[in-house]
Write a protein that holds these residues in place. Structure first.
Motif, PDB file in Angstrom:
ATOM      1  N   TRP A  48      78.858  65.649  45.114  1.00 25.75           N
ATOM      2  CA  TRP A  48      79.434  66.831  45.764  1.00 25.75           C
ATOM      3  C   TRP A  48      79.727  66.548  47.230  1.00 25.75           C
ATOM      4  CZ3 TRP A  48      78.648  70.073  49.793  1.00 25.75           C
ATOM      5  CH2 TRP A  48      79.320  71.294  49.764  1.00 25.75           C
TER       6      TRP A  48
ATOM      7  N   ILE B 179      82.764  64.136  47.561  1.00 23.87           N
ATOM      8  CA  ILE B 179      84.038  64.772  47.229  1.00 23.87           C
ATOM      9  C   ILE B 179      84.467  65.729  48.325  1.00 23.87           C
ATOM     10  CG2 ILE B 179      85.115  66.454  45.672  1.00 23.87           C
ATOM     11  CD1 ILE B 179      83.571  65.082  43.389  1.00 23.87           C
ATOM     12  N   HIS B 180      83.574  66.599  48.763  1.00 23.58           N
ATOM     13  CA  HIS B 180      83.976  67.615  49.734  1.00 23.58           C
ATOM     14  C   HIS B 180      84.218  67.055  51.130  1.00 23.58           C
ATOM     15  CE1 HIS B 180      82.931  70.303  46.508  1.00 23.58           C
ATOM     16  NE2 HIS B 180      83.582  71.239  47.163  1.00 23.58           N
TER      17      HIS B 180
ATOM     18  N   SER C 225      85.160  63.948  51.752  1.00 25.17           N
ATOM     19  CA  SER C 225      86.360  63.108  51.725  1.00 25.17           C
ATOM     20  C   SER C 225      87.621  63.966  51.743  1.00 25.17           C
ATOM     21  CB  SER C 225      86.357  62.194  50.501  1.00 25.17           C
ATOM     22  OG  SER C 225      86.457  62.951  49.319  1.00 25.17           O
ATOM     23  N   LYS C 226      87.576  65.148  51.126  1.00 27.00           N
ATOM     24  CA  LYS C 226      88.737  66.064  51.190  1.00 27.00           C
ATOM     25  C   LYS C 226      88.972  66.519  52.624  1.00 27.00           C
ATOM     26  CE  LYS C 226      88.478  68.148  46.603  1.00 27.00           C
ATOM     27  NZ  LYS C 226      88.170  69.402  45.882  1.00 27.00           N
ATOM     28  N   ASP C 227      87.892  66.837  53.339  1.00 27.09           N
ATOM     29  CA  ASP C 227      88.032  67.297  54.717  1.00 27.09           C
ATOM     30  C   ASP C 227      88.520  66.177  55.633  1.00 27.09           C
ATOM     31  OD1 ASP C 227      87.270  69.856  54.078  1.00 27.09           O
ATOM     32  OD2 ASP C 227      85.150  69.498  54.525  1.00 27.09           O
TER      33      ASP C 227
ATOM     34  N   ALA D 250      90.330  63.631  54.663  1.00 23.05           N
ATOM     35  CA  ALA D 250      91.715  63.311  54.290  1.00 23.05           C
ATOM     36  C   ALA D 250      92.685  64.279  54.965  1.00 23.05           C
ATOM     37  CB  ALA D 250      91.880  63.369  52.779  1.00 23.05           C
ATOM     38  N   ARG D 251      92.237  65.512  55.187  1.00 17.48           N
ATOM     39  CA  ARG D 251      93.079  66.500  55.873  1.00 17.48           C
ATOM     40  C   ARG D 251      92.958  66.383  57.382  1.00 17.48           C
ATOM     41  NH1 ARG D 251      91.119  71.973  53.968  1.00 17.48           N
ATOM     42  NH2 ARG D 251      89.288  70.814  53.379  1.00 17.48           N
TER      43      ARG D 251
ATOM     44  N   PRO E 203      84.643  68.602  58.839  1.00 17.86           N
ATOM     45  CA  PRO E 203      84.043  68.930  57.549  1.00 17.86           C
ATOM     46  C   PRO E 203      83.542  70.371  57.522  1.00 17.86           C
ATOM     47  CG  PRO E 203      83.088  66.932  58.476  1.00 17.86           C
ATOM     48  CD  PRO E 203      83.986  67.517  59.513  1.00 17.86           C
ATOM     49  N   SER E 204      83.790  71.033  56.403  1.00 23.71           N
ATOM     50  CA  SER E 204      83.302  72.403  56.259  1.00 23.71           C
ATOM     51  C   SER E 204      81.820  72.322  55.909  1.00 23.71           C
ATOM     52  CB  SER E 204      84.075  73.135  55.171  1.00 23.71           C
ATOM     53  OG  SER E 204      83.973  72.435  53.960  1.00 23.71           O
TER      54      SER E 204
END
Length: 128
Positions: free
Chosen positions: A74, A77-78, A80-82, A84-85, A89-90
């Motif tokens: 988790w 994934i989360h 790496s999404k942040d 990538a944008r 990080p949230s």
């Protein structure tokens, strides 16, 4: 070792309850620690029976291993999404997952120490 499962199961449930009380917004990540804490707690209760102790604590250890793997997945994934944008990080749903992962890691370390002590005790009884 049975008390260890009960205590860590309650700690995992407490992490989830603290996360739910912290914010009015509900996210699925707030319930991850409860999802692993309740079965760990019940395994600790079953382990109070000396005839079922080894099996119950093995299941509890495997549950905490699954909690570690799901927590790390988790987080990867989360975050790496942040990244990538190119955003920060949230971190709002992350603390319960991080706490679950660390608590489960501590449980596995403690249970492995307990397993080794029980094995030494069992071997010393057989040689006597």
């Amino acid at each position: 070792m049975a008390r260890l499962g009960i205590i860590f199961g309650l700690i995992l449930v407490g992490i989830s309850l603290a996360a739910m009380l912290q914010t009015p917004q509900k996210a699925p990540s707030q319930f991850y620690s409860m999802m692993f804490g309740i079965p760990t707690f019940f395994c600790g209760i079953v382990a109070l029976n000396p005839h079922r102790r080894k099996q119950a604590m093995t299941v509890a250890t495997l549950l905490c291993l699954a909690a570690i793997l799901s927590g790390l997945t988790w987080i990867m994934i989360h975050f790496s999404k942040d990244f990538a944008r190119s955003a920060m990080p949230s971190a709002s749903p992350a603390p319960p997952v991080i706490a679950m992962t660390l608590t489960s890691t501590l449980f596995i370390v403690c249970s492995l120490i307990g397993f080794s002590k029980a094995k030494k005790k069992r071997l010393s009884k057989q040689t006597s």
